[in-house]
Design a protein around this motif. Structure first.
Motif, PDB file in Angstrom:
ATOM      1  N   ALA A  66       0.812  -1.216   0.000  1.00 55.18           N
ATOM      2  CA  ALA A  66       0.000   0.000   0.000  1.00 55.18           C
ATOM      3  C   ALA A  66       0.846   1.268   0.000  1.00 55.18           C
ATOM      4  O   ALA A  66       0.422   2.301  -0.522  1.00 55.18           O
ATOM      5  CB  ALA A  66      -0.936   0.007   1.207  1.00 55.18           C
ATOM      6  N   SER A  67       2.056   1.198   0.528  1.00 62.72           N
ATOM      7  CA  SER A  67       2.887   2.397   0.621  1.00 62.72           C
ATOM      8  C   SER A  67       3.819   2.573  -0.576  1.00 62.72           C
ATOM      9  O   SER A  67       4.557   3.552  -0.645  1.00 62.72           O
ATOM     10  CB  SER A  67       3.708   2.360   1.916  1.00 62.72           C
ATOM     11  OG  SER A  67       4.591   1.251   1.897  1.00 62.72           O
ATOM     12  N   ARG A  68       3.794   1.664  -1.507  1.00 66.88           N
ATOM     13  CA  ARG A  68       4.674   1.759  -2.679  1.00 66.88           C
ATOM     14  C   ARG A  68       4.041   2.613  -3.768  1.00 66.88           C
ATOM     15  O   ARG A  68       2.834   2.823  -3.791  1.00 66.88           O
ATOM     16  CB  ARG A  68       4.970   0.370  -3.238  1.00 66.88           C
ATOM     17  CG  ARG A  68       5.787  -0.473  -2.306  1.00 66.88           C
ATOM     18  CD  ARG A  68       6.065  -1.819  -2.954  1.00 66.88           C
ATOM     19  NE  ARG A  68       6.982  -2.589  -2.139  1.00 66.88           N
ATOM     20  CZ  ARG A  68       8.291  -2.591  -2.324  1.00 66.88           C
ATOM     21  NH1 ARG A  68       8.828  -1.909  -3.289  1.00 66.88           N
ATOM     22  NH2 ARG A  68       9.057  -3.302  -1.530  1.00 66.88           N
ATOM     23  N   ALA A  84       4.305  -1.332  -6.865  1.00 70.06           N
ATOM     24  CA  ALA A  84       3.250  -2.166  -6.277  1.00 70.06           C
ATOM     25  C   ALA A  84       2.732  -3.174  -7.294  1.00 70.06           C
ATOM     26  O   ALA A  84       2.493  -4.339  -6.959  1.00 70.06           O
ATOM     27  CB  ALA A  84       2.115  -1.294  -5.764  1.00 70.06           C
ATOM     28  N   ALA A  85       2.549  -2.736  -8.528  1.00 69.47           N
ATOM     29  CA  ALA A  85       2.077  -3.649  -9.569  1.00 69.47           C
ATOM     30  C   ALA A  85       3.089  -4.760  -9.804  1.00 69.47           C
ATOM     31  O   ALA A  85       2.723  -5.933  -9.962  1.00 69.47           O
ATOM     32  CB  ALA A  85       1.815  -2.886 -10.863  1.00 69.47           C
ATOM     33  N   SER A 137      -6.476   3.786  -7.615  1.00 70.96           N
ATOM     34  CA  SER A 137      -6.235   3.530  -6.193  1.00 70.96           C
ATOM     35  C   SER A 137      -6.257   2.020  -5.926  1.00 70.96           C
ATOM     36  O   SER A 137      -7.246   1.347  -6.184  1.00 70.96           O
ATOM     37  CB  SER A 137      -7.309   4.225  -5.362  1.00 70.96           C
ATOM     38  OG  SER A 137      -7.111   3.943  -3.997  1.00 70.96           O
ATOM     39  N   PHE A 138      -5.174   1.521  -5.386  1.00 75.17           N
ATOM     40  CA  PHE A 138      -5.025   0.087  -5.133  1.00 75.17           C
ATOM     41  C   PHE A 138      -4.818  -0.214  -3.657  1.00 75.17           C
ATOM     42  O   PHE A 138      -4.644  -1.372  -3.275  1.00 75.17           O
ATOM     43  CB  PHE A 138      -3.844  -0.469  -5.930  1.00 75.17           C
ATOM     44  CG  PHE A 138      -2.527   0.170  -5.568  1.00 75.17           C
ATOM     45  CD1 PHE A 138      -1.742  -0.358  -4.560  1.00 75.17           C
ATOM     46  CD2 PHE A 138      -2.090   1.310  -6.221  1.00 75.17           C
ATOM     47  CE1 PHE A 138      -0.540   0.223  -4.220  1.00 75.17           C
ATOM     48  CE2 PHE A 138      -0.891   1.906  -5.889  1.00 75.17           C
ATOM     49  CZ  PHE A 138      -0.112   1.363  -4.884  1.00 75.17           C
ATOM     50  N   LEU A 169      -5.048  -2.627 -10.865  1.00 77.73           N
ATOM     51  CA  LEU A 169      -5.356  -1.246 -10.500  1.00 77.73           C
ATOM     52  C   LEU A 169      -4.101  -0.372 -10.490  1.00 77.73           C
ATOM     53  O   LEU A 169      -4.122   0.765 -10.967  1.00 77.73           O
ATOM     54  CB  LEU A 169      -6.042  -1.191  -9.144  1.00 77.73           C
ATOM     55  CG  LEU A 169      -7.469  -1.728  -9.093  1.00 77.73           C
ATOM     56  CD1 LEU A 169      -7.978  -1.760  -7.660  1.00 77.73           C
ATOM     57  CD2 LEU A 169      -8.388  -0.907  -9.974  1.00 77.73           C
ATOM     58  N   ALA A 170      -3.013  -0.899  -9.959  1.00 73.99           N
ATOM     59  CA  ALA A 170      -1.775  -0.119  -9.907  1.00 73.99           C
ATOM     60  C   ALA A 170      -1.215   0.080 -11.311  1.00 73.99           C
ATOM     61  O   ALA A 170      -0.632   1.127 -11.604  1.00 73.99           O
ATOM     62  CB  ALA A 170      -0.745  -0.815  -9.026  1.00 73.99           C
ATOM     63  N   GLY A 171      -1.412  -0.896 -12.181  1.00 76.68           N
ATOM     64  CA  GLY A 171      -0.954  -0.757 -13.564  1.00 76.68           C
ATOM     65  C   GLY A 171      -1.697   0.333 -14.316  1.00 76.68           C
ATOM     66  O   GLY A 171      -1.168   0.930 -15.252  1.00 76.68           O
TER      67      GLY A 171
END
Length: 141
Positions: free
Chosen positions: A29-31, A36-37, A109-110, A103-105
């Motif tokens: 969550a903090s990346r 994150a993806a 918001s992921f 979502l991160a890709g």
């Protein structure tokens, strides 16, 4: 039969390695979205290994149990329910990680999916530890 027992023990050790899963999911969550993806994709891919190991574990576990004379007991029912819970949690965590990756890709918001994966990985740890306690504790049933 000794080979089945050894394979079953090896599968258990490999599942115990999943106790480190919260470390991998805790910082998602903090990346930034790209990192994150990438991490979520790698973790989702790595979780395919425990899925296969669970299949091997159930086959070898039943084979070892049947060798001693198959009887349905409360202990077997509890172990089987815990096994199903572990398998279900692996599937849910994998889906959450794939959702985080998607979502991160797309730069959406992921964080909710990452938090869900982290919380469920903690629950998975508790269920795995409960399975170890049930399997090795001298129970009267």
């Amino acid at each position: 039969m000794v080979a089945m027992f050894m394979i079953h023990r090896l599968a258990a050790v490999l599942i115990l390695l999943c106790l480190f899963l919260p470390i991998g999911t805790g910082t998602l969550a903090s990346r930034d979205p790209q990192a994150a993806a990438q991490r979520a994709g790698k973790l989702a891919g790595l979780l395919r290994i425990p899925h296969f190991v669970l299949i091997v574990s159930i086959i070898t576990g039943l084979a070892v149990y049947w060798a001693g004379g198959f009887r349905i007991t409360l202990w077997l029912a509890i172990v089987f329910l815990l096994f199903l819970a572990i398998a279900a949690l692996f599937g849910i965590i994998t889906k959450a990680l794939k959702n985080v990756k998607d979502l991160a890709g797309r730069n959406e918001s992921f964080q909710a999916g990452a938090k869900k994966a982290f919380v469920l990985s903690l629950v998975l740890d508790l269920v795995i530890l409960l399975m170890v306690a049930v399997k090795f504790a001298p129970l009267p049933f």
